[in-house]
Design a protein around this motif. Structure first.
Motif, PDB file in Angstrom:
ATOM      1  N   ALA A  90     -16.547 -23.522   3.276  1.00 48.87           N
ATOM      2  CA  ALA A  90     -15.400 -24.424   3.126  1.00 48.87           C
ATOM      3  C   ALA A  90     -15.537 -25.257   1.858  1.00 48.87           C
ATOM      4  O   ALA A  90     -16.565 -25.888   1.630  1.00 48.87           O
ATOM      5  N   GLY A  91     -14.513 -25.213   1.008  1.00 51.79           N
ATOM      6  CA  GLY A  91     -14.488 -25.970  -0.226  1.00 51.79           C
ATOM      7  C   GLY A  91     -15.272 -25.372  -1.383  1.00 51.79           C
ATOM      8  O   GLY A  91     -15.267 -25.918  -2.473  1.00 51.79           O
ATOM      9  N   ARG A  92     -15.937 -24.234  -1.150  1.00 50.25           N
ATOM     10  CA  ARG A  92     -16.729 -23.595  -2.209  1.00 50.25           C
ATOM     11  C   ARG A  92     -16.480 -22.083  -2.175  1.00 50.25           C
ATOM     12  O   ARG A  92     -17.301 -21.321  -1.664  1.00 50.25           O
ATOM     13  N   PRO A  93     -15.379 -21.625  -2.711  1.00 48.76           N
ATOM     14  CA  PRO A  93     -15.071 -20.193  -2.624  1.00 48.76           C
ATOM     15  C   PRO A  93     -16.111 -19.340  -3.346  1.00 48.76           C
ATOM     16  O   PRO A  93     -16.545 -19.665  -4.444  1.00 48.76           O
ATOM     17  N   ALA A  94     -16.522 -18.282  -2.694  1.00 49.39           N
ATOM     18  CA  ALA A  94     -17.447 -17.319  -3.292  1.00 49.39           C
ATOM     19  C   ALA A  94     -16.684 -16.124  -3.846  1.00 49.39           C
ATOM     20  O   ALA A  94     -17.137 -15.456  -4.759  1.00 49.39           O
ATOM     21  N   HIS A 119     -17.556 -15.399  -7.480  1.00 52.12           N
ATOM     22  CA  HIS A 119     -18.114 -16.599  -8.104  1.00 52.12           C
ATOM     23  C   HIS A 119     -19.621 -16.616  -7.896  1.00 52.12           C
ATOM     24  O   HIS A 119     -20.097 -16.372  -6.798  1.00 52.12           O
ATOM     25  N   GLN A 120     -20.358 -16.920  -8.930  1.00 51.44           N
ATOM     26  CA  GLN A 120     -21.810 -17.027  -8.847  1.00 51.44           C
ATOM     27  C   GLN A 120     -22.171 -18.392  -8.287  1.00 51.44           C
ATOM     28  O   GLN A 120     -21.557 -19.397  -8.635  1.00 51.44           O
ATOM     29  N   PRO A 121     -23.183 -18.436  -7.403  1.00 49.32           N
ATOM     30  CA  PRO A 121     -23.593 -19.748  -6.856  1.00 49.32           C
ATOM     31  C   PRO A 121     -24.100 -20.654  -7.983  1.00 49.32           C
ATOM     32  O   PRO A 121     -24.730 -20.185  -8.912  1.00 49.32           O
ATOM     33  N   SER A 122     -23.805 -21.941  -7.852  1.00 52.54           N
ATOM     34  CA  SER A 122     -24.249 -22.874  -8.890  1.00 52.54           C
ATOM     35  C   SER A 122     -25.575 -23.519  -8.545  1.00 52.54           C
ATOM     36  O   SER A 122     -26.100 -23.427  -7.525  1.00 52.54           O
TER      37      SER A 122
END
Length: 122
Positions: A90-94, A119-122
């Motif tokens: 939630a709130g962090r689309p992969a 999306h690459q994890p930060s």
């Protein structure tokens, strides 16, 4: 009452793929897709409600804390529906992408899932 392609796109995302309860998900699948629905994923083609139901359960099991969220509003043109989505915590689309569906008689007969970005994890 017949569902519009836009209604079906919202139901596909929120009532099928976001639904944690197997019984409610199965009921939504029965109301949303034709018995012989064909689902084109980036790496496979699934045929029929049972295969779609099995794959939806797999996705939930792989990432139980992830959710699908709509991006924009569902749109339609004749018998075609479209809805963008985000998938991830939630709130962090992969993952972002879109679903496009052909519909007939108020149900999805063919679904295409297109992944547009991972999306690459930060």
């Amino acid at each position: 009452m017949t569902s519009s392609p836009a209604d079906l796109m919202r139901r596909n995302l929120l009532e099928v793929f976001n639904e944690p309860d197997p019984a409610r998900r199965a009921a939504a699948i029965a109301a949303t897709y034709s018995e012989d629905v064909v689902w084109h994923e980036p790496d496979r083609i699934l045929r029929g409600r049972k295969e779609l139901e099995r794959r939806a359960e797999e996705l939930r099991a792989e990432n139980p804390d992830w959710v699908f969220q709509p991006v924009g509003t569902a749109s339609e043109l004749d018998d075609i529906g479209h809805l963008g989505f985000q998938y991830g915590p939630a709130g962090r689309p992969a993952v972002t992408g879109m679903d496009i569906a052909r519909t007939e008689d108020g149900v999805v007969i063919e679904l295409y899932t297109i992944v547009t970005e991972i999306h690459q994890p930060s």
